[in-house]
Write a protein that holds these residues in place. Structure first.
Motif, mmCIF file in Angstrom:
data_model
loop_
_atom_site.group_PDB
_atom_site.id
_atom_site.type_symbol
_atom_site.label_atom_id
_atom_site.label_comp_id
_atom_site.label_asym_id
_atom_site.label_seq_id
_atom_site.Cartn_x
_atom_site.Cartn_y
_atom_site.Cartn_z
ATOM 1 N N GLU B 219 0.841 -1.206 0.000
ATOM 2 C CA GLU B 219 0.000 0.000 0.000
ATOM 3 C C GLU B 219 0.881 1.262 0.000
ATOM 4 O OE1 GLU B 219 -0.719 -2.690 1.545
ATOM 5 O OE2 GLU B 219 -2.865 -3.068 1.497
ATOM 6 N N GLU B 228 -4.098 10.063 -7.803
ATOM 7 C CA GLU B 228 -5.041 9.576 -8.821
ATOM 8 C C GLU B 228 -4.648 8.205 -9.336
ATOM 9 O OE1 GLU B 228 -5.678 12.506 -11.819
ATOM 10 O OE2 GLU B 228 -6.828 13.782 -10.472
ATOM 11 N N SER B 231 -5.617 5.755 -6.690
ATOM 12 C CA SER B 231 -7.081 5.570 -6.698
ATOM 13 C C SER B 231 -7.496 4.683 -7.860
ATOM 14 C CB SER B 231 -7.798 6.912 -6.823
ATOM 15 O OG SER B 231 -7.540 7.710 -5.707
ATOM 16 N N GLY B 232 -6.848 4.883 -9.016
ATOM 17 C CA GLY B 232 -7.151 4.075 -10.199
ATOM 18 C C GLY B 232 -6.833 2.604 -9.996
ATOM 19 N N LEU B 233 -5.943 2.311 -9.035
ATOM 20 C CA LEU B 233 -5.621 0.917 -8.721
ATOM 21 C C LEU B 233 -6.508 0.374 -7.595
ATOM 22 C CD1 LEU B 233 -1.739 1.120 -8.980
ATOM 23 C CD2 LEU B 233 -3.260 -0.183 -10.475
ATOM 24 N N GLY B 234 -7.527 1.160 -7.234
ATOM 25 C CA GLY B 234 -8.508 0.665 -6.264
ATOM 26 C C GLY B 234 -8.188 0.997 -4.825
ATOM 27 N N MET B 235 -7.219 1.885 -4.583
ATOM 28 C CA MET B 235 -6.872 2.211 -3.199
ATOM 29 C C MET B 235 -7.713 3.387 -2.705
ATOM 30 S SD MET B 235 -3.276 3.605 -1.671
ATOM 31 C CE MET B 235 -2.477 2.064 -1.369
ATOM 32 N N ASN B 236 -8.174 3.288 -1.464
ATOM 33 C CA ASN B 236 -8.818 4.430 -0.815
ATOM 34 C C ASN B 236 -7.685 5.282 -0.248
ATOM 35 O OD1 ASN B 236 -10.085 6.246 0.855
ATOM 36 N ND2 ASN B 236 -11.587 4.763 1.611
#
Lengths: 253, 340
Positions: B219, B228, B231-236
């Motif tokens: 992470e 961004e 985020s595009g890789l699904g991380m909050n």
């Protein structure tokens, strides 16, 4: 098919998108065009959930994205933003992070993930650069590394925000050929583009955004002949039938 | 594809060797911290002390003086180095460290307030130091995001906060002279007043924080791709930032509650480790803990022995050794790159 139904979205005190409805099919390269500030980038961010949607819904192959977690969305849709920092890591490490949405806590990359990342690099001609720091690559090579990451993500749809920015014409053409190839291979590729001749010459579909609304969507030829380009951009786009290419009709100097 | 797999294995082998070197350095530093000082302890004396339940003079020196002090150096050095590495990743700024952006100052203010209210150790002191550190780093993080600050501005915000928090601490010490904690020793960092009462809660928090952090290295790496892209890789990303700043604050706050405002270690150790290990968090975090702990322990041993019978605060030795070393690694790396 990625279906956008009546999407409205924006930032804290400013709504940017107003009731956008568009369809992005798989196996097609869709160019999203519009003037500066029209909401093209916001549209991509709203699709992947970086900006919360105020209304409407998005279906990816029939599944409502609002019912999916961020990770589930990332497994279906890869997103490459425009303004990217250059992280202090190698190409191999970057591409491996494409597997991030496929892992659960504690996220440790497995041998299968390394294999998929290597295949993505090979497909993008980046395997020989796996150990090179990202910062040492040219703009075009960096773009290829990021696309390899998106390929490793193994998503059905790839969203790219102005991927040709800062690239010279040779790299722009190379990148468009790559995107064309990805679409021909079955991916749904959606790219925000500023260069209209480039966008119209390589895409299967063109969506025009103006003032936060989708004002037209269709084949490049339909959009070109509709007259909407001159209304939105104040410029004339012409189609050269003999060469099958698009170009600007420059007014006399 | 074979070359990529081979190079990946070579990297893993290199990290393993670095871990071995770090572990040896850590153990050697601990050994020197235990044995060296105004009274030298030999292996034979230590063996006798173990056999007799620490009832010998050497045993008592070991148990009540050298052991808590050496353990504190290892724990605090490792904690501050790892905290620095995490803060640098989260703020995407290599100049950020707990002492530069006000995290240590926040913890120091909390410790000063605790002392003013008669709390001199235990979990309450460590908890207060953590809260002070977290509020400070949260201020810098929120202000930089709210203002859309550049990387340089983030550091300036931190420096301003640092001065502000230290000024409050100074005011408290001036108005309540009984608060002796903000002495010059506390300001530069020192281990002469370490007690088990201070050390044990801090050590427990540091070890737990490091254990949690070890499960979140992927992470941390993805976060360095930028908001961004991550985020595009699904991380909050918002939640991830808060979790990492919490961990960094727990580490820095615990260290400050024991050792005072130790500077430099949170800045130079992550830099030096990155030069040899690359930026991948899975290697960086563990190596920072080993080399940070060992570095502070060696500096403290030097602080106790170089000018014996006098003792100088370890912070002074660290600045003397650390600053030239820092310039050396910067000069050596000039024109190169930090990742391999």
């Amino acid at each position: 098919m990625l279906e956008l139904e009546n999407i409205s979205a924006g930032y804290k005190n400013k709504r940017v998108l107003e009731g956008v409805s568009l369809n992005f099919p798989k196996g097609k390269l869709t160019a999203v065009i519009g003037a500066n500030g029209s909401g093209k980038s916001t549209l991509l961010k709203a699709i992947v959930g970086i900006i919360p949607r105020e209304s409407g819904r998005i279906l990816a192959d029939g599944s409502d994205l609002s019912a999916l977690s961020r990770r589930e969305t990332a497994r279906r849709i890869a997103y490459l933003p425009q303004g990217r920092s250059v992280p202090d890591m190698t190409v191999g490490q970057l591409v491996l992070h494409g597997r991030f949405p496929h892992l659960s806590y504690p996220r440790r990359y497995r041998e299968a993930d390394r294999r998929i990342a290597a295949e993505a690099m090979e497909r993008m001609g980046m395997l020989g650069y796996a150990d090179r720091p990202l910062a040492s690559l040219s703009g075009g090579m960096k773009q290829n590394a990021y696309i390899a990451m998106a390929l490793a993500q193994d998503a059905e749809y790839i969203l790219l925000d102005e991927p040709t920015t800062y690239l010279d014409i040779s790299h722009q053409l190379g990148l468009m050929r790559t995107l064309r190839g990805l679409a021909d291979g079955g991916k749904g590729v959606i790219a925000v583009l500023h260069d209209l001749p480039l966008a119209f010459s390589y895409s299967d579909l063109t969506a025009v955004i103006d003032g936060g609304r989708a004002v037209m969507s269709g084949s490049p030829l339909e959009v070109c002949r509709s007259g909407i380009i001159s209304r939105v951009f104040g410029a004339e786009l012409v189609y050269d039938e003999a060469r099958g290419q698009f170009g600007y009709a420059y007014p006399p100097v | 594809m074979k070359s990529s797999v081979t190079s990946s294995k070579n990297n893993q082998k290199r990290i393993k060797l670095l871990y071995l070197a770090g572990a040896l350095f850590f153990i050697a530093a601990a050994f020197s911290g235990i044995c060296l000082g105004s009274t030298r302890l030999t292996i034979a004396e230590l063996s006798e002390a173990f056999a007799k339940g620490f009832e010998t003079p050497a045993g008592r020196i070991f148990l009540y003086v050298r052991l808590p002090r050496t353990a504190a150096c290892l724990v605090c050095g490792g904690a501050l180095a790892v905290s620095g590495a995490v803060i640098q990743c989260v703020l995407a700024n290599r100049l950020a460290s707990p002492s530069v952006i006000g995290v240590n100052a926040g913890a120091g203010l909390a410790v000063t307030l605790c002392t003013a209210f008669g709390i001199y150790g235990g979990f309450r002191l460590s908890a207060a130091a953590f809260i002070g550190a977290f509020l400070a780093v949260l201020c810098v993080s929120l202000a930089s995001r709210g203002l859309g600050a550049s990387r340089g501005t983030v550091i300036l915000l931190g420096v301003a906060l640092n001065s502000f928090l230290n000024a409050i601490s100074d005011a408290i010490v001036t108005l309540i002279p009984e608060v002796g904690v903000m002495s010059s020793d506390f300001r530069v960092g020192e281990f002469s007043s370490v007690t088990y009462k201070k050390l044990i809660p801090a050590a427990v928090i540091v070890i737990l924080s490091l254990a949690v952090l070890a499960t979140l290295t992927s992470e941390l790496d993805v976060l360095t791709l930028g908001e961004e892209s991550a985020s595009g890789l699904g991380m909050n990303t918002r939640a991830a930032r808060i979790v990492f700043l919490l961990i960094a604050s727990l580490l820095a706050g615990s260290a400050v509650s024991v050792a005072g405002l130790l500077s430099f270690v949170g800045l130079i150790v992550p830099h030096a480790v990155r030069r040899v290990s690359g930026s991948r968090s899975s290697g960086l975090i563990g190596l920072c803990a080993l080399f940070g702990g060992g570095f502070v322990c060696l500096c403290d041993t030097a602080a106790r022995t170089l000018f014996a019978p006098y003792e100088v605060p370890v912070g002074i030795i660290m600045a003397f050794l650390g600053a030239p070393f820092f310039v050396f690694i910067l000069a050596k790396g000039k024109g190169g790159h930090s990742d391999a």
